[in-house]
Design an enzyme around this catalytic site. Sequence first.
Site, PDB file in Angstrom:
ATOM      1  N   THR A 126     -19.995  64.430  15.352  1.00  0.00           N
ATOM      2  CA  THR A 126     -19.402  64.115  16.805  1.00  0.00           C
ATOM      3  C   THR A 126     -18.474  65.393  17.313  1.00  0.00           C
ATOM      4  O   THR A 126     -18.112  66.072  16.593  1.00  0.00           O
ATOM      5  CB  THR A 126     -18.465  62.627  16.536  1.00  0.00           C
ATOM      6  N   ASP A 127     -18.309  65.117  18.669  1.00  0.00           N
ATOM      7  CA  ASP A 127     -17.574  66.146  19.337  1.00  0.00           C
ATOM      8  C   ASP A 127     -16.149  65.996  18.972  1.00  0.00           C
ATOM      9  O   ASP A 127     -15.176  66.930  19.044  1.00  0.00           O
ATOM     10  CB  ASP A 127     -17.875  65.995  21.019  1.00  0.00           C
ATOM     11  N   GLU A 128     -15.657  64.836  18.313  1.00  0.00           N
ATOM     12  CA  GLU A 128     -14.306  64.542  18.045  1.00  0.00           C
ATOM     13  C   GLU A 128     -13.819  65.504  16.806  1.00  0.00           C
ATOM     14  O   GLU A 128     -12.579  65.529  16.705  1.00  0.00           O
ATOM     15  CB  GLU A 128     -13.980  63.007  17.339  1.00  0.00           C
ATOM     16  N   TYR A 150     -10.836  59.283  11.623  1.00  0.00           N
ATOM     17  CA  TYR A 150     -12.061  59.161  11.894  1.00  0.00           C
ATOM     18  C   TYR A 150     -12.551  60.433  11.981  1.00  0.00           C
ATOM     19  O   TYR A 150     -13.683  61.063  11.305  1.00  0.00           O
ATOM     20  CB  TYR A 150     -12.485  58.178  12.958  1.00  0.00           C
ATOM     21  N   LYS A 154     -15.174  62.827   9.517  1.00  0.00           N
ATOM     22  CA  LYS A 154     -16.517  63.446   9.920  1.00  0.00           C
ATOM     23  C   LYS A 154     -16.516  64.919   9.747  1.00  0.00           C
ATOM     24  O   LYS A 154     -17.340  65.756   9.569  1.00  0.00           O
ATOM     25  CB  LYS A 154     -16.648  63.126  11.517  1.00  0.00           C
TER      26      LYS A 154
END
Length: 318
Positions: A126-128, A150, A154
């Site tokens: 993810t971009d997060e 989260y 990741k």
Amino acid sequence: MEKILVTGGSGFIGSHYLKRLLQTDEMFEVVNVDLLTYASNPANTNSFEKDKRYAFRKLDIADTSSIISLFENHHFTQVVHFAAESHVDRSIQSAEPFIHTNIAGTYTLLQSARKFQVKRFIQISTDEVYGSFPVGRAEENTPLNPQNPYAASKASADLLCQSFANTYDFPVIITRCTNNYGPHQHREKFIPSIITACLQNKPVAIYGDGLQERDWLHVADHCEAIELIRRKGKLQEIYHIGAECTISNREVANRVLSLMKRDKEQITYVADRLGHDVRYSLNTAKIQTELGWKPKISFTDGIEKVVDWYKNQWESCL
Ligand SMILES: NC(=O)c1ccc[n+]([C@@H]2O[C@H](COP(=O)([O-])OP(=O)(O)OC[C@H]3O[C@@H](n4cnc5c(N)ncnc54)[C@H](O)[C@@H]3O)[C@@H](O)[C@H]2O)c1
């Protein structure tokens, strides 16, 4: 013949990916391993359950002995790893399930895939992991700077993947995508939660001032990119996937409300999410130039169809 392990295939993106995979006439075997947590919907796989190429196993990806016997039995050649705890708000309440599934689960899969000499391991990320990007866009080599549990889980999984690639020459590819929207997303996620509130005539709650920006990609575009990467992506590489079109949460809510023929006054601004990232944005030039992918569905077209889909599904049962 490829023997593909897909993890998390009963969730939102994984089930769209399986559908996409099974739409071809190709011969392969695919096993969906999913623990069927609250976030899954077993009905997501109804349309392809009878396909002879498809099998389902209910398993925890962090359960080492079960995962090892799964690999022993199936001799997988490829892994496409979606399974995760995926909701930021839940990670802020308790990070433990995120550490279990996203970190320990990914490690278990990596260990087994390495032991059984899998040829391709696609880590869906993810971009997060880059944290907040108030201006500009993250590149594939931008240092990771996750800002919530989260995102940290990741990022940890991605780092484990990279460490396996570096240390053991393990054949991994990491994909990092922006926010997805589409049919079958869990009701707790941003766009479905707005539609639910509208259908229930409840206030639409938005965190803070609603000016946080995200890049929204239709799940079908995401799955097409993953499939391209599974077939043609270069091993040991990272690929960004996104629409390169950031839009504020407030604007997303306004558009959904307008499509639902509701008034903007239905929005209520609530205390901001702890540590809320202001903006995520990815540079996606690499996948566009190297693999020729670009998104096909504009947000304007996609959101209209998606709102209709939820209205048809939920109007009678909410
Ligand atoms: N949704 C997005 O906007 C988005 C954007 C970029 C990347 N991603 C990534 O894509 C992947 C899929 O996201 P999603 O939105 O479909 O998530 P989701 O929450 O809808 O689905 C996750 C699936 O994983 C399964 N699962 C959870 N823990 C498990 C375990 N221990 N063992 C086996 N299965 C388990 C769940 O039952 C569920 O079916 C995730 O890795 C997520 O980080 C999501």
